[in-house]
Design an enzyme around this catalytic site. Structure first.
Site, PDB file in Angstrom:
ATOM      1  NE  ARG A   7       6.728  -0.031  10.173  1.00 46.25           N
ATOM      2  CZ  ARG A   7       5.565  -0.178   9.539  1.00 46.25           C
ATOM      3  NH1 ARG A   7       5.450   0.244   8.284  1.00 46.25           N
ATOM      4  NH2 ARG A   7       4.522  -0.707  10.132  1.00 46.25           N
ATOM      5  NE  ARG A  40       7.364  -2.439   6.115  1.00 47.70           N
ATOM      6  CZ  ARG A  40       6.032  -2.458   6.227  1.00 47.70           C
ATOM      7  NH1 ARG A  40       5.285  -1.952   5.258  1.00 47.70           N
ATOM      8  NH2 ARG A  40       5.451  -2.960   7.278  1.00 47.70           N
ATOM      9  NE  ARG A  55       2.283  -4.435  11.533  1.00 51.85           N
ATOM     10  CZ  ARG A  55       3.378  -4.314  10.792  1.00 51.85           C
ATOM     11  NH1 ARG A  55       4.519  -4.790  11.212  1.00 51.85           N
ATOM     12  NH2 ARG A  55       3.311  -3.706   9.638  1.00 51.85           N
ATOM     13  CE  LYS A  67      -2.074  -1.080   3.840  1.00 54.48           C
ATOM     14  NZ  LYS A  67      -1.372  -2.354   4.156  1.00 54.48           N
TER      15      LYS A  67
END
Ligand code: ADP
Ligand code: ADP
Length: 218
Positions: free
Chosen positions: A164, A131, A175, A18
């Site tokens: 992160r 990521r 999540r 996204k």
């Protein structure tokens, strides 16, 4: 009735792409990306009251309470760069937020379209665990799939790339659980309104972008 604005809501599991796609759509449409995750992380970094409040929820991979999140988005939509609409990345994330967003956008013609970026869980976990995000501008990379030109350095602004805290595997599983329990019902919600569009998220970044531009069609 006020003037029309275009609000695009990107749906998809964490790691579906996204944020990556929202940034590209921002360039092609001129509509700003509104990432609630980025806003929370900015507040965390600057140790604001909002950041302190959000921290424990984010560390666990749970949703920050609706009243706080909804007010934050209402404020963001008042900014002048939203005068033509916005690309929503990570909001709404449950039915309470979706109905609040309908009220916020009703004067401008409501939500235009909700592309659902589809990727299987295994791929999502590979994407999230590789990521890397820019500390200063929020640009997103992947160590294998979308590496920066210089290791650890953002192509856009030279900022430091980091992993992160909530991208560690244990938090990622929670999540995903939160997504299926709270966010997935939005698929039915927007389908019933006739504005859900499925997009194959397993293609290359550019391939997904082309498919998205076709369904956003503005
Ligand atoms: P991802 O890119 O993996 O989907 P985000 O950056 O959107 O993750 O979100 C990171 C965290 O920020 C979430 O796990 C949650 O704690 C918080 N958050 C982001 N958006 C929302 C929202 N709309 N409602 C509640 N919490 C949110
Ligand atoms: P989300 O905002 O949905 O959590 P991101 O845009 O942050 O997802 O993407 C998650 C990770 O997957 C990032 O490391 C990103 O570089 C990578 N990624 C995004 N789209 C693709 C794609 N089409 N193919 C391969 N990797 C991708």
């Amino acid at each position: 009735m006020s003037e029309q604005r275009i609000f695009v809501v990107l749906l998809g599991v964490p790691g579906a792409g996204k944020g990556t796609q929202a940034k590209l759509l921002e360039q092609s449409t001129g509509l700003p990306q509104i990432s609630t995750g980025d806003i929370f992380r900015y507040n965390l970094k600057n140790q604001t009251e909002l950041g302190k409040l959000a921290k424990s929820y984010m560390d666990r991979g749970d949703l920050v309470p609706d009243n706080v999140t909804i007010r934050m988005v209402e404020d963001r939509l008042q900014q002048p760069d939203c005068e033509r609409g916005a690309i929503m990345d990570g909001f709404p994330r449950n039915l309470m937020q979706a109905t609040a967003f309908d009220k916020m956008t009703a004067p401008y013609g409501g939500v235009h379209v909700t592309p659902l970026i589809q990727v299987e869980d295994d791929e999502t976990i590979r994407r999230i665990t590789g990521r890397r995000s820019c500390r200063t501008c929020g640009a997103v990379y992947h160590v294998l799939y979308n590496p920066s030109k210089r290791v650890g350095v953002c192509n856009v602004d030279g900022g430091e790339l980091y992993q992160r805290d909530d991208d560690q595997e244990a938090t990622v599983r929670n999540r995903l659980f939160v997504y299926y329990k709270q966010t997935a019902p939005l698929i039915g919600y927007y389908y019933a309104k006739g504005i859900l569009r499925e997009v194959d998220g397993t293609q290359s970044i550019e391939g997904v972008q082309q498919a998205l531009r076709a369904v956003v069609a503005i």
